[in-house]
Design an enzyme around this catalytic site. Structure first.
Site, PDB file in Angstrom:
ATOM      1  N   ARG A 126      83.472  -2.576  70.859  1.00 28.32           N
ATOM      2  CA  ARG A 126      82.321  -3.552  70.904  1.00 28.32           C
ATOM      3  C   ARG A 126      82.525  -4.907  70.948  1.00 28.32           C
ATOM      4  O   ARG A 126      83.422  -5.569  70.113  1.00 28.32           O
ATOM      5  CB  ARG A 126      81.301  -3.123  69.517  1.00 28.32           C
TER       6      ARG A 126
ATOM      7  N   ARG B 266      82.521  -6.303  60.694  1.00 26.34           N
ATOM      8  CA  ARG B 266      82.256  -6.333  62.196  1.00 26.34           C
ATOM      9  C   ARG B 266      83.403  -6.732  62.867  1.00 26.34           C
ATOM     10  O   ARG B 266      83.831  -7.686  63.130  1.00 26.34           O
ATOM     11  CB  ARG B 266      81.050  -7.471  62.270  1.00 26.34           C
TER      12      ARG B 266
ATOM     13  N   GLU C  93      74.342  -2.562  55.786  1.00 31.26           N
ATOM     14  CA  GLU C  93      74.040  -1.269  56.582  1.00 31.26           C
ATOM     15  C   GLU C  93      75.478  -0.771  56.692  1.00 31.26           C
ATOM     16  O   GLU C  93      76.486  -1.195  57.078  1.00 31.26           O
ATOM     17  CB  GLU C  93      73.592  -1.709  57.872  1.00 31.26           C
TER      18      GLU C  93
ATOM     19  N   SER D  49      72.896   3.920  60.695  1.00 33.56           N
ATOM     20  CA  SER D  49      71.643   3.957  61.222  1.00 33.56           C
ATOM     21  C   SER D  49      71.413   5.326  61.768  1.00 33.56           C
ATOM     22  O   SER D  49      72.192   5.917  62.601  1.00 33.56           O
ATOM     23  CB  SER D  49      71.597   2.974  62.465  1.00 33.56           C
TER      24      SER D  49
ATOM     25  N   ARG E  16      83.269   0.365  57.361  1.00 29.58           N
ATOM     26  CA  ARG E  16      82.626   0.087  56.339  1.00 29.58           C
ATOM     27  C   ARG E  16      82.448   0.952  54.932  1.00 29.58           C
ATOM     28  O   ARG E  16      82.317   0.494  53.875  1.00 29.58           O
ATOM     29  CB  ARG E  16      81.164  -0.046  57.038  1.00 29.58           C
TER      30      ARG E  16
END
Length: 428
Positions: A263, A278, A350, A353, A392
């Site tokens: 990403r 991130r 987070e 999801s 994460r």
């Protein structure tokens, strides 16, 4: 994508859903194009009927030895008009698609209103955050003190948002991924798949990363044909059913994969610039479910529970949040976020999801299902969820299991993947 017939019958509901997502009303524009499309279609049908009628008359005249030249000229003119009208139909269809493909999925009725995370609603939480008798470190400080993380050299090699993991920390990340896959395949009913990491544009369009989020993706260069690097295994897994008609008796289809994800984080400038939260490249175990419309909400809860079970097995405190209409991903109709407790940051972050996309993606990729006892087909419902983001989860384990001397306890569930090792200490 939307069902144009549904918009025609429910324009106010269509606009209300867009408003909840922070978008302007679009029903008037869409229906004006739809009206033009249907008018052209009517013209085409009329011209085709006239052409058939003339062709019949021409045949009769020729059989009787009479002159059919005038009628043949009219048929030629009709052919030209039909070709022009078909071209207009194609342009209108492209315009309709251009408008609709830029619009997000309609939010479910029972999710909170709001355009950001401030109105997200907590559903439940599990576990009690550990009380430390020392100030807990954030994962990057902890890893660098142990000599098992190197951001500096990674920056020299690749730039910001990359990392070298070394020794037992690298092995612990691999253990986490293996643990997740084993849980999903043996306990949760998912089939593991090895999937393509590079995909064509139609695949990324099918899961709705294109055209709106092209800047967040990486693509190959230097050849006549290019591929997109997957931002998540959701793209490859969900497109496994693209263009297919599935037997409803064999649904839900539950599939999972461990892949690297790529990403650009173009929309996250200035956010989480330090550490591993991130990154441009990271590993994630993804779950995808393909099911019938009647079962999709039940499947959403099942998938959420599967992600939760991973955190429970690692004894990591977390909470489940229902995202507000404006905070959800583009394709989602309803999203549950799992947020894990990070003592180094003293807050929940987070880690997964889990989204129900209804038929939004299925329409884009033409994925259908069929009941053998009924006529016709219908679109499947697609769901996706992180199960979990491996990097994460590694961050969460490091921060929650850190010890006063700087070492890291290995969760019991992972020790069999680490040859029975119990503690990670500094590199030797």
């Amino acid at each position: 994508m939307y069902d144009i017939k549904w918009i025609r019958e429910n324009p106010a509901e269509f606009d209300a859903g867009l408003k909840r997502r922070g978008f302007e009303p679009h029903s008037e524009k869409v229906l004006a194009l739809d009206k033009k499309y249907r008018s052209f279609q009517t013209d085409l049908q009329d011209m085709q009927s006239r052409r058939n009628e003339l062709s019949k008359k021409i045949g009769e005249l020729k059989r009787n030895g009479e002159d059919a030249e005038v009628l043949m000229h009219e048929v030629d003119a009709l052919k030209r008009s039909m070709a022009e009208t078909e071209d207009e139909v194609r342009k209108v269809c492209e315009n309709i698609d251009h408008v609709l493909e830029a619009l997000p999925n309609r939010p479910a009725d029972d999710i909170p209103d709001g355009l950001d995370d401030k109105t997200n609603k907590e559903i439940r939480r599990w576990g009690t955050p550990r009380e430390f008798d020392f100030k807990p470190l954030e994962h990057d400080e902890l890893g660098e003190k142990l000599g098992l993380i190197d951001f500096e050299q990674a920056a020299k090699v690749s730039g910001a948002r990359f990392v070298y993991l070394k020794g037992d920390l690298s092995r612990l990340e691999r253990a986490l991924a293996q643990y997740m896959l084993d849980m999903h395949t043996t306990e949760h009913g998912y089939m593991e798949m090895e999937v393509p990491l590079m995909v064509k544009s139609n695949a990324v369009y099918g899961t709705a990363q294109l055209p709106k989020f092209a800047e967040d993706l990486y693509k190959t260069a230097g050849t006549d044909e290019f591929w997109w690097l997957i931002p998540t295994a959701e793209v490859s897994l969900t497109n496994y059913v693209a263009g297919k008609v599935l037997d409803e008796e064999k649904l839900p289809l539950r599939i999972t994969s461990l892949t690297p994800c790529f990403r650009s984080e173009a929309g996250a400038a200035g956010r989480d610039t330090k550490g591993m939260i991130r990154q441009h490249q990271f590993y994630k175990v993804e779950m995808v479910s393909i099911t019938t419309p009647e079962k999709s909400w039940e499947e959403h809860e099942h998938m959420t529970n599967c992600a939760e079970n991973i955190l429970k097995g690692l004894n990591l405190p977390y909470r489940v949040m229902c995202l507000s209409a404006g905070d959800m991903g583009f394709s989602s109709r309803k999203t549950h976020d799992l947020e894990v407790w990070l003592p180094g940051q003293n807050k929940y972050r987070e880690i997964s999801s889990v989204s129900n996309c209804w038929d939004f993606q299925a329409r884009r990729m033409d994925a259908r299902c069929k009941n053998k006892n009924q006529k016709g087909t219908r679109y499947v419902h697609t769901l996706n969820g992180s199960g979990l983001a491996v990097g994460r989860t590694l961050v969460a384990v490091m921060e929650n299991y850190q010890q006063k001397d700087g070492s890291i306890l290995i969760p019991e569930a992972l020790r069999k993947y680490m040859n029975g090792k119990e503690v990670i200490t500094s590199i030797r």
